[in-house]
Design a protein around this motif. Structure first.
Motif, PDB file in Angstrom:
ATOM      1  N   ALA A   1       0.814  -1.213   0.000  1.00 50.72           N
ATOM      2  CA  ALA A   1       0.000   0.000   0.000  1.00 50.72           C
ATOM      3  C   ALA A   1       0.851   1.268   0.000  1.00 50.72           C
ATOM      4  CB  ALA A   1      -0.943   0.006   1.205  1.00 50.72           C
ATOM      5  N   GLU A   2       2.047   1.194   0.607  1.00 46.87           N
ATOM      6  CA  GLU A   2       2.960   2.345   0.675  1.00 46.87           C
ATOM      7  C   GLU A   2       4.362   1.847   0.353  1.00 46.87           C
ATOM      8  OE1 GLU A   2       3.048   5.537   1.108  1.00 46.87           O
ATOM      9  OE2 GLU A   2       1.019   6.096   1.705  1.00 46.87           O
ATOM     10  N   PRO A   3       4.710   1.761  -0.946  1.00 45.95           N
ATOM     11  CA  PRO A   3       6.001   1.176  -1.317  1.00 45.95           C
ATOM     12  C   PRO A   3       7.215   1.885  -0.728  1.00 45.95           C
ATOM     13  CG  PRO A   3       4.554   1.337  -3.229  1.00 45.95           C
ATOM     14  CD  PRO A   3       3.892   2.096  -2.122  1.00 45.95           C
ATOM     15  N   LYS A   4       7.095   3.177  -0.428  1.00 44.19           N
ATOM     16  CA  LYS A   4       8.241   3.935   0.081  1.00 44.19           C
ATOM     17  C   LYS A   4       8.190   4.142   1.598  1.00 44.19           C
ATOM     18  CE  LYS A   4       8.721   6.349  -4.326  1.00 44.19           C
ATOM     19  NZ  LYS A   4       9.849   5.509  -4.771  1.00 44.19           N
ATOM     20  N   LEU A   5       7.213   3.546   2.263  1.00 41.50           N
ATOM     21  CA  LEU A   5       7.134   3.650   3.717  1.00 41.50           C
ATOM     22  C   LEU A   5       8.379   3.047   4.337  1.00 41.50           C
ATOM     23  CD1 LEU A   5       5.288   4.437   6.150  1.00 41.50           C
ATOM     24  CD2 LEU A   5       4.526   2.050   6.143  1.00 41.50           C
ATOM     25  N   PHE A   6       8.980   3.771   5.294  1.00 44.62           N
ATOM     26  CA  PHE A   6      10.307   3.392   5.783  1.00 44.62           C
ATOM     27  C   PHE A   6      10.382   3.525   7.296  1.00 44.62           C
ATOM     28  CE2 PHE A   6      14.944   3.287   5.773  1.00 44.62           C
ATOM     29  CZ  PHE A   6      15.240   2.547   4.626  1.00 44.62           C
ATOM     30  N   ALA A   7      11.058   2.553   7.920  1.00 44.79           N
ATOM     31  CA  ALA A   7      11.317   2.596   9.368  1.00 44.79           C
ATOM     32  C   ALA A   7      10.051   2.965  10.135  1.00 44.79           C
ATOM     33  CB  ALA A   7      12.431   3.596   9.671  1.00 44.79           C
ATOM     34  N   ALA A   8       8.983   2.237   9.876  1.00 36.93           N
ATOM     35  CA  ALA A   8       7.657   2.582  10.398  1.00 36.93           C
ATOM     36  C   ALA A   8       7.268   1.680  11.562  1.00 36.93           C
ATOM     37  CB  ALA A   8       6.606   2.482   9.295  1.00 36.93           C
ATOM     38  N   PRO A   9       7.180   2.211  12.781  1.00 40.96           N
ATOM     39  CA  PRO A   9       6.685   1.409  13.899  1.00 40.96           C
ATOM     40  C   PRO A   9       5.252   0.937  13.641  1.00 40.96           C
ATOM     41  CG  PRO A   9       7.638   3.483  14.668  1.00 40.96           C
ATOM     42  CD  PRO A   9       7.513   3.588  13.183  1.00 40.96           C
ATOM     43  N   LEU A  10       4.985  -0.312  13.989  1.00 43.62           N
ATOM     44  CA  LEU A  10       3.628  -0.853  13.948  1.00 43.62           C
ATOM     45  C   LEU A  10       3.055  -0.699  15.351  1.00 43.62           C
ATOM     46  CD1 LEU A  10       1.457  -2.300  12.299  1.00 43.62           C
ATOM     47  CD2 LEU A  10       2.562  -4.471  12.878  1.00 43.62           C
ATOM     48  N   VAL A  11       2.029   0.144  15.486  1.00 39.45           N
ATOM     49  CA  VAL A  11       1.578   0.603  16.798  1.00 39.45           C
ATOM     50  C   VAL A  11       0.120   0.206  17.024  1.00 39.45           C
ATOM     51  CG1 VAL A  11       1.380   2.601  18.317  1.00 39.45           C
ATOM     52  CG2 VAL A  11       3.112   2.594  16.519  1.00 39.45           C
ATOM     53  N   ARG A  12      -0.161  -0.280  18.251  1.00 41.49           N
ATOM     54  CA  ARG A  12      -1.551  -0.555  18.620  1.00 41.49           C
ATOM     55  C   ARG A  12      -2.213   0.741  19.062  1.00 41.49           C
ATOM     56  NH1 ARG A  12      -4.389  -5.150  20.303  1.00 41.49           N
ATOM     57  NH2 ARG A  12      -2.474  -6.373  20.569  1.00 41.49           N
ATOM     58  N   GLN A  13      -3.344   1.067  18.427  1.00 42.49           N
ATOM     59  CA  GLN A  13      -4.074   2.273  18.756  1.00 42.49           C
ATOM     60  C   GLN A  13      -4.994   2.024  19.949  1.00 42.49           C
ATOM     61  OE1 GLN A  13      -4.684   4.745  14.836  1.00 42.49           O
ATOM     62  NE2 GLN A  13      -5.343   2.650  14.403  1.00 42.49           N
ATOM     63  N   ARG A  14      -5.593   3.087  20.466  1.00 44.63           N
ATOM     64  CA  ARG A  14      -6.397   2.974  21.682  1.00 44.63           C
ATOM     65  C   ARG A  14      -7.622   2.078  21.500  1.00 44.63           C
ATOM     66  NH1 ARG A  14      -2.548   3.834  24.141  1.00 44.63           N
ATOM     67  NH2 ARG A  14      -1.812   5.852  24.914  1.00 44.63           N
ATOM     68  N   ASP A  15      -8.118   1.947  20.275  1.00 45.61           N
ATOM     69  CA  ASP A  15      -9.279   1.084  20.042  1.00 45.61           C
ATOM     70  C   ASP A  15      -8.888  -0.360  19.765  1.00 45.61           C
ATOM     71  OD1 ASP A  15      -8.200   1.278  17.530  1.00 45.61           O
ATOM     72  OD2 ASP A  15      -9.982   2.123  16.564  1.00 45.61           O
ATOM     73  N   GLY A  16      -7.602  -0.670  19.906  1.00 43.35           N
ATOM     74  CA  GLY A  16      -7.138  -2.037  19.712  1.00 43.35           C
ATOM     75  C   GLY A  16      -6.687  -2.356  18.300  1.00 43.35           C
ATOM     76  N   THR A  17      -6.944  -1.471  17.353  1.00 41.28           N
ATOM     77  CA  THR A  17      -6.497  -1.694  15.982  1.00 41.28           C
ATOM     78  C   THR A  17      -5.032  -1.281  15.832  1.00 41.28           C
ATOM     79  OG1 THR A  17      -7.259   0.507  15.304  1.00 41.28           O
ATOM     80  CG2 THR A  17      -8.831  -1.326  15.105  1.00 41.28           C
ATOM     81  N   TRP A  18      -4.472  -1.568  14.659  1.00 42.23           N
ATOM     82  CA  TRP A  18      -3.053  -1.332  14.424  1.00 42.23           C
ATOM     83  C   TRP A  18      -2.841  -0.293  13.333  1.00 42.23           C
ATOM     84  CZ3 TRP A  18       0.771  -3.550  17.376  1.00 42.23           C
ATOM     85  CH2 TRP A  18       0.372  -4.608  18.217  1.00 42.23           C
ATOM     86  N   ALA A  19      -1.687   0.371  13.389  1.00 40.06           N
ATOM     87  CA  ALA A  19      -1.361   1.363  12.368  1.00 40.06           C
ATOM     88  C   ALA A  19       0.151   1.488  12.244  1.00 40.06           C
ATOM     89  CB  ALA A  19      -1.973   2.717  12.712  1.00 40.06           C
ATOM     90  N   PHE A  20       0.603   1.786  11.032  1.00 37.74           N
ATOM     91  CA  PHE A  20       1.991   2.164  10.805  1.00 37.74           C
ATOM     92  C   PHE A  20       2.151   3.660  11.022  1.00 37.74           C
ATOM     93  CE2 PHE A  20       2.650  -1.649   7.923  1.00 37.74           C
ATOM     94  CZ  PHE A  20       3.671  -2.201   8.685  1.00 37.74           C
ATOM     95  N   VAL A  21       3.279   4.055  11.621  1.00 39.70           N
ATOM     96  CA  VAL A  21       3.637   5.460  11.777  1.00 39.70           C
ATOM     97  C   VAL A  21       5.097   5.583  11.333  1.00 39.70           C
ATOM     98  CG1 VAL A  21       3.852   7.415  13.346  1.00 39.70           C
ATOM     99  CG2 VAL A  21       2.042   5.722  13.715  1.00 39.70           C
TER     100      VAL A  21
END
Length: 315
Positions: free
Chosen positions: A264-284
């Motif tokens: 989905a983001e070919p150039k995404l780099f050094a991105a922590p995978l973080v659990r959000q407050r609702d329990g879902t996940w996101a890259f930052v």
């Protein structure tokens, strides 16, 4: 998004104190003008947020120390909290002493009671590469030792702590020599190094590794720029920077040859995978567009993701 007017931001990692997310990131002055110079000017910045979107920037977390072995620059790491409530920051340090510059990479430790004020621990690096398993500068001073990006996590069975380290296999060919070094500790301070948790396969570097438990499955996420991948790897998958492997435990064993790109983001780099407050996940993370001359050194808003049928997908 987090963008600093006077500094570039690139690699980052996150600690969650239950109320706010603490973002630690590499930064260097934009006044350098040449982004290639940032690696020997890097310090560790700090910002906090309640939602991973709006960030409050504070004083830098850690700077190079002219009196110590990490006097040149500081690079990527991770933060973990011990049973006594002390936060521990594991980071990569560069030294001016050996004269190898960015090729000589070492691992250091600092502690904090509040994630804001940090004190270094010990007078020497925590753990060094063992030539039985890993490439060292003694063997090949022309190449980077590649000993960085420590990721520390608690053993799920309560048997101490684990550290994953970006490393190189001692014998594998270039661009297929990246491996995941592994060390263990009972107290988070004294570490014993062991063999890698994977065989080399198509990646020159397994950068910024992290392991997360998503929907009951362990997921290893790592970064490898296309310039550090074998031609065969790029031929099969195309140029991508963020990769993942699904495994049965936080220690794998990890089949790096089966790694899949986050498309989905070919150039995404050094991105922590973080659990959000609702329990879902996101890259930052940030988009590494430096090879194209685009200096997008800023932290993106969260990219929501989920693990579906073994595939890490953007929501």
């Amino acid at each position: 998004m987090l963008r600093l007017e006077d500094a570039w931001i690139w690699d980052s990692w996150i600690a969650d104190d239950g109320e706010r997310y603490h973002l630690f990131f590499l930064k260097a002055p934009r006044a350098l003008e040449d982004p290639g110079l940032r690696h020997t000017a890097a310090t560790i910045g700090h910002a906090t947020s309640a939602d991973l979107v709006d960030w409050e920037v504070g004083p830098d977390a850690l700077l190079p120390d002219a009196r110590r072995w990490d006097d040149l620059a500081l690079w990527t790491g991770s933060v973990a909290r011990s049973d006594d409530g002390v936060w521990r920051l594991y980071y990569t340090g560069l030294s001016t002493t050996p004269g190898h510059g960015v090729k000589d990479q070492r691992i250091g430790l600092a502690e904090s009671d509040d994630l804001r004020g940090w004190r270094r621990v010990g007078e020497a690096p925590l753990v060094a590469p063992d030539p039985r398993w890993y490439r060292t500068l003694d063997r090949d001073p022309a190449l980077s030792e590649t000993w960085r990006d420590p990721f520390v996590f608690r053993d799920p069975a309560g048997d101490g702590w684990h550290m994953l380290i970006t490393a190189r296999d001692k014998d594998a060919p270039r661009f297929s020599d990246g491996v995941l070094a592994h060390a263990r500790s009972a107290d988070m301070v004294r570490w014993e190094l062991g063999p890698p948790l994977c065989a080399p396969a198509g990646f020159g570097q397994i950068e910024v590794p992290q392991v997360r438990l998503m929907d009951g499955r362990h997921v290893l996420v790592f970064t490898c720029h296309p310039e550090e991948q074998s031609a065969a790897q790029i031929h099969v998958h195309g140029p991508h920077s963020t990769w993942y492997v699904v495994g049965d435990s936080p220690l794998g064993p990890w089949d790096i040859a089966s790694a899949r790109p986050f498309t989905a983001e070919p150039k995404l780099f050094a991105a922590p995978l973080v659990r959000q407050r609702d329990g879902t996940w996101a890259f930052v993370g940030f988009r590494n567009q430096e090879p194209e001359g685009i200096l997008s050194f800023e932290i993106l808003d969260p990219i929501p993701v989920a693990l579906r049928d073994g595939e890490l997908q953007e929501l």
